[in-house]
Scaffold this motif. Sequence first.
Motif, PDB file in Angstrom:
ATOM      1  N   VAL A  83     105.242  12.626  21.939  1.00 24.98           N
ATOM      2  CA  VAL A  83     105.241  13.805  21.066  1.00 24.98           C
ATOM      3  C   VAL A  83     103.880  13.974  20.404  1.00 24.98           C
ATOM      4  N   TYR A  84     103.345  12.892  19.873  1.00 29.06           N
ATOM      5  CA  TYR A  84     102.037  12.955  19.208  1.00 29.06           C
ATOM      6  C   TYR A  84     100.945  13.401  20.185  1.00 29.06           C
ATOM      7  N   ASP A  85     100.933  12.828  21.389  1.00 29.72           N
ATOM      8  CA  ASP A  85      99.922  13.187  22.389  1.00 29.72           C
ATOM      9  C   ASP A  85     100.029  14.651  22.792  1.00 29.72           C
ATOM     10  N   ARG A  86     101.251  15.137  22.994  1.00 35.36           N
ATOM     11  CA  ARG A  86     101.451  16.530  23.404  1.00 35.36           C
ATOM     12  C   ARG A  86     101.025  17.482  22.291  1.00 35.36           C
ATOM     13  N   MET A  87     101.348  17.159  21.050  1.00 35.30           N
ATOM     14  CA  MET A  87     100.948  18.025  19.945  1.00 35.30           C
ATOM     15  C   MET A  87      99.428  18.027  19.769  1.00 35.30           C
ATOM     16  N   THR A  88      98.802  16.900  19.961  1.00 34.40           N
ATOM     17  CA  THR A  88      97.338  16.832  19.887  1.00 34.40           C
ATOM     18  C   THR A  88      96.714  17.682  20.991  1.00 34.40           C
ATOM     19  N   GLU A  89      97.271  17.606  22.187  1.00 33.16           N
ATOM     20  CA  GLU A  89      96.802  18.421  23.312  1.00 33.16           C
ATOM     21  C   GLU A  89      96.928  19.910  22.986  1.00 33.16           C
ATOM     22  N   LEU A  90      98.049  20.316  22.415  1.00 32.94           N
ATOM     23  CA  LEU A  90      98.256  21.719  22.050  1.00 32.94           C
ATOM     24  C   LEU A  90      97.298  22.156  20.953  1.00 32.94           C
ATOM     25  N   GLU A  91      97.032  21.300  19.993  1.00 33.57           N
ATOM     26  CA  GLU A  91      96.071  21.617  18.934  1.00 33.57           C
ATOM     27  C   GLU A  91      94.683  21.867  19.516  1.00 33.57           C
ATOM     28  N   GLN A  92      94.278  21.066  20.494  1.00 35.44           N
ATOM     29  CA  GLN A  92      92.974  21.239  21.116  1.00 35.44           C
ATOM     30  C   GLN A  92      92.901  22.572  21.855  1.00 35.44           C
ATOM     31  N   GLN A  93      93.996  23.008  22.445  1.00 36.98           N
ATOM     32  CA  GLN A  93      94.028  24.302  23.128  1.00 36.98           C
ATOM     33  C   GLN A  93      93.875  25.440  22.133  1.00 36.98           C
ATOM     34  N   VAL A  94      94.449  25.303  20.939  1.00 36.25           N
ATOM     35  CA  VAL A  94      94.332  26.325  19.910  1.00 36.25           C
ATOM     36  C   VAL A  94      92.886  26.451  19.464  1.00 36.25           C
ATOM     37  N   VAL A  95      92.192  25.347  19.309  1.00 35.04           N
ATOM     38  CA  VAL A  95      90.788  25.372  18.904  1.00 35.04           C
ATOM     39  C   VAL A  95      89.966  26.109  19.947  1.00 35.04           C
ATOM     40  N   VAL A  96      90.224  25.864  21.221  1.00 34.43           N
ATOM     41  CA  VAL A  96      89.487  26.542  22.292  1.00 34.43           C
ATOM     42  C   VAL A  96      89.750  28.030  22.248  1.00 34.43           C
ATOM     43  N   VAL A  97      90.988  28.439  22.064  1.00 32.84           N
ATOM     44  CA  VAL A  97      91.337  29.851  22.026  1.00 32.84           C
ATOM     45  C   VAL A  97      90.699  30.529  20.828  1.00 32.84           C
ATOM     46  N   SER A  98      90.700  29.873  19.672  1.00 36.14           N
ATOM     47  CA  SER A  98      90.130  30.490  18.479  1.00 36.14           C
ATOM     48  C   SER A  98      88.608  30.613  18.580  1.00 36.14           C
ATOM     49  N   ALA A  99      87.974  29.876  19.484  1.00 34.72           N
ATOM     50  CA  ALA A  99      86.525  29.958  19.646  1.00 34.72           C
ATOM     51  C   ALA A  99      86.120  31.123  20.551  1.00 34.72           C
ATOM     52  N   MET A 100      87.091  31.819  21.130  1.00 37.68           N
ATOM     53  CA  MET A 100      86.770  32.935  22.016  1.00 37.68           C
ATOM     54  C   MET A 100      86.201  34.100  21.214  1.00 37.68           C
ATOM     55  N   PRO A 101      85.292  34.868  21.811  1.00 39.57           N
ATOM     56  CA  PRO A 101      84.726  36.026  21.113  1.00 39.57           C
ATOM     57  C   PRO A 101      85.781  37.113  20.898  1.00 39.57           C
ATOM     58  N   ASN A 102      85.544  37.934  19.918  1.00 39.92           N
ATOM     59  CA  ASN A 102      86.415  39.069  19.634  1.00 39.92           C
ATOM     60  C   ASN A 102      85.959  40.238  20.510  1.00 39.92           C
ATOM     61  N   PHE A 103      86.635  40.454  21.623  1.00 38.15           N
ATOM     62  CA  PHE A 103      86.211  41.485  22.567  1.00 38.15           C
ATOM     63  C   PHE A 103      86.502  42.897  22.078  1.00 38.15           C
ATOM     64  N   SER A 104      87.241  43.052  20.984  1.00 37.99           N
ATOM     65  CA  SER A 104      87.446  44.385  20.417  1.00 37.99           C
ATOM     66  C   SER A 104      86.240  44.817  19.576  1.00 37.99           C
ATOM     67  N   ASN A 105      85.339  43.872  19.293  1.00 40.71           N
ATOM     68  CA  ASN A 105      84.097  44.172  18.582  1.00 40.71           C
ATOM     69  C   ASN A 105      83.005  44.362  19.642  1.00 40.71           C
ATOM     70  N   PRO A 106      82.451  45.590  19.792  1.00 39.45           N
ATOM     71  CA  PRO A 106      81.482  45.860  20.865  1.00 39.45           C
ATOM     72  C   PRO A 106      80.260  44.934  20.864  1.00 39.45           C
ATOM     73  N   ALA A 107      79.737  44.627  19.679  1.00 38.19           N
ATOM     74  CA  ALA A 107      78.551  43.768  19.604  1.00 38.19           C
ATOM     75  C   ALA A 107      78.888  42.350  20.058  1.00 38.19           C
ATOM     76  N   GLU A 108      80.024  41.831  19.611  1.00 37.36           N
ATOM     77  CA  GLU A 108      80.430  40.486  19.993  1.00 37.36           C
ATOM     78  C   GLU A 108      80.754  40.424  21.491  1.00 37.36           C
ATOM     79  N   ALA A 109      81.391  41.466  22.005  1.00 38.37           N
ATOM     80  CA  ALA A 109      81.712  41.522  23.435  1.00 38.37           C
ATOM     81  C   ALA A 109      80.435  41.543  24.267  1.00 38.37           C
TER      82      ALA A 109
END
Length: 116
Positions: A83-109
């Motif tokens: 359980v701990y390993d799976r939750m840690t894995e999911l947390e790391q995926q959230v960090v990666v997703v939150s680091a994505m650029p905001n493509f609705s912002n033309p300058a950032e895109a």
Amino acid sequence: MINKERAAAFANGTAKKNVVLLHKNFLAKVLETLGEEASAKFSAHVQVEVGNGAKRDTPIYRFPKREATLMAMSYSAAISAAVYDRMTELEQQVVVVSAMPNFSNPAEAARAWALV
């Protein structure tokens, strides 16, 4: 996970019987393990289909990492680690997703596409 571990222990002879964990048993274990006050913070309900389009309101718990690990530890060390390993894995995926650029912002895109 708990039921799989119990079935495997029964199959290999390390358990005398295979006791299947039911939802109602888990709900009772939450109160026993975390206490009524602490468990109330994580109490929720979901709609579960029971057939013919009918739905039933079912109590559940939505645990953060700490409480999920505590509940898993109340059953076994192997389940706790999984359980701990799976939750840690999911947390790391959230960090990666939150680091994505905001493509609705033309300058950032534009900056993101320029880096490709």
